[in-house]
Design a protein around this motif. Structure first.
Motif, PDB file in Angstrom:
ATOM      1  N   GLY A 313       0.809  -1.224   0.014  1.00 57.06           N
ATOM      2  CA  GLY A 313       0.026  -0.247   0.117  1.00 57.06           C
ATOM      3  C   GLY A 313       0.669   1.480   0.008  1.00 57.06           C
ATOM      4  N   ILE A 352      -6.542  -1.857   0.207  1.00 58.54           N
ATOM      5  CA  ILE A 352      -5.900  -2.918   0.589  1.00 58.54           C
ATOM      6  C   ILE A 352      -6.539  -3.660   1.803  1.00 58.54           C
ATOM      7  CG2 ILE A 352      -3.548  -3.830   1.144  1.00 58.54           C
ATOM      8  CD1 ILE A 352      -3.846  -2.437  -1.508  1.00 58.54           C
ATOM      9  N   SER A 357      -2.104  -4.121   4.774  1.00 55.24           N
ATOM     10  CA  SER A 357      -1.906  -2.610   4.549  1.00 55.24           C
ATOM     11  C   SER A 357      -0.805  -1.922   5.357  1.00 55.24           C
ATOM     12  CB  SER A 357      -3.347  -2.084   4.937  1.00 55.24           C
ATOM     13  OG  SER A 357      -3.269  -0.683   4.782  1.00 55.24           O
TER      14      SER A 357
END
Length: 374
Positions: A313, A352, A357
């Motif tokens: 991410g 995500i 994430s």
């Protein structure tokens, strides 16, 4: 004009490229840059993919959905390549000592939760030799499918050739020295011509620690040797227990091992490493004895020490900069599903999952190394 630049052309960077193309991103707007990493985990000559590469068969949240995505991805690529570079096979996990007891206990606890596409059973006695003659030396084994033996180099060659034909720009052996902001775009500074892009993704494996030294990244070593077995050698499945031996489509076998501590992995010459690996795997599959080593490779798999989960991410504080890595020893298991999530995020079509994430990591861990951000 490059819209998306992916730094890193290992399995992570190439799988992300595939996911972007699947979402309709123009191939000519993607540039993939080979970071020239000598210890890239994707450079080992063979790799396995199966839903339970660890020491437990109890799935974590979302685990089987991720595995199902990887199964579909590899089946698709196997159909594209059609050369045996990706073999779908049963996986046999012999139950040896305390580790075998723990593996069996986790399987018995979790098997009622397994989805229909995953098959598993406990095999014992004469039935072991029916699965594979090399299993006759063991008392019991858990046998499950699907599992895959993958020729990593052939897979990367296939993806690179496909992307080149589609119009993706592949820049070989060009380390990116630093990133600079050029208005609202990124300039990637190399020892050749700079590359400008709207969005940049760092898919660098263990190299991510050089960019963000505050991240607690540690490495897990892995090595694989390709062996041409004796003429009478037979292997019908992947056998995995403190090392693995798997058949390949060209008639060779891959023998590999994961090293849980750097001390086991570092400080050995290639010749010593080959000898030790072959000895370890021959204890698992005696039919390897007398085999002819063909090639050998080893690499470092990056892991995020905070929780051993991937980092996928946005990079906090750096607009339109992203990371895709820290997959550990479960790269080919995790990468396809997470590549799809990141591709959706880059296309403003999804987010995500929270377990992977980067949002879970404190922002002070993302301070770039000196000289990496101009």
């Amino acid at each position: 004009m490059t819209e998306i630049a992916i730094i890193g052309s290992g399995l992570a960077g190439l799988s992300l490229t595939q996911s972007l193309l699947d979402r309709g991103v123009d191939a000519e707007s993607i540039t993939v840059i080979d970071a020239d990493d000598d210890e890239r985990a994707s450079d080992v000559p063979g790799i396995l993919m199966h839903p339970f590469p660890g020491r437990s068969m109890k799935p974590k949240p979302g685990h089987m959905a991720i595995a199902q995505k990887s199964v579909a991805y590899l089946r698709r690529l196997a159909d594209e390549m059609a050369d045996g570079a990706i073999l779908e096979l049963p996986m046999a996990r012999p139950l040896i000592g305390e580790m075998g007891e723990r593996l069996q206990a986790s399987w018995e606890e979790a098997r009622a939760e397994y989805p229909e596409w995953f098959e598993s059973r406990l095999v014992a006695g004469d039935e072991l030799a029916e699965v594979d003659p090399n299993l006759a030396a063991f008392d019991e084994a858990i046998v499950y499918r699907p599992a895959f033996s993958v020729d990593t180099n052939a897979l990367r060659r296939h993806l690179r050739a496909k992307f080149t034909q589609a119009g993706v720009h592949l820049v070989d052996r060009t380390p990116v020295e630093r990133l600079e902001r050029a208005g609202d775009r990124w300039r990637l500074v190399t020892d050749a011509e700079p590359i400008e892009a709207d969005k940049v993704i760092l898919a660098l494996g263990f190299g991510i620690a050089e960019w963000f030294p505050g991240l607690p990244i540690h490495g897990r070593g892995g090595e694989v040797m390709i062996v041409r077995p004796p003429d009478d050698g037979e292997l019908r499945c992947i056998i995995n227990a403190s090392g693995h031996v798997a058949p390949k489509g060209d008639g060779t076998w891959s023998a590999g091992s994961t090293y849980w501590s750097p001390e086991e992995f570092d400080g050995r010459t290639d010749e010593l490493a080959k000898t030790q690996l072959l000895e370890r795997c021959t204890r698992l599959v005696p039919a390897l004895e007398g085999g002819e080593p063909v090639s050998y490779g080893r690499g470092i798999r990056a892991m995020y020490r905070g929780d051993n989960r991937p980092l996928v991410g946005d990079v906090p504080g750096l607009p339109d900069a992203f990371v895709f890595g820290a997959f550990g020893s479960k790269g080919l298991l995790r990468i396809p599903a997470l590549a799809d999530q990141l591709a959706a995020h880059l296309c403003d079509a999804g987010e995500i999952g929270e377990r992977a994430s980067t949002a879970r990591v404190k922002t002070d861990k993302w301070t770039p190394a000196a000289g990496k951000l101009g």
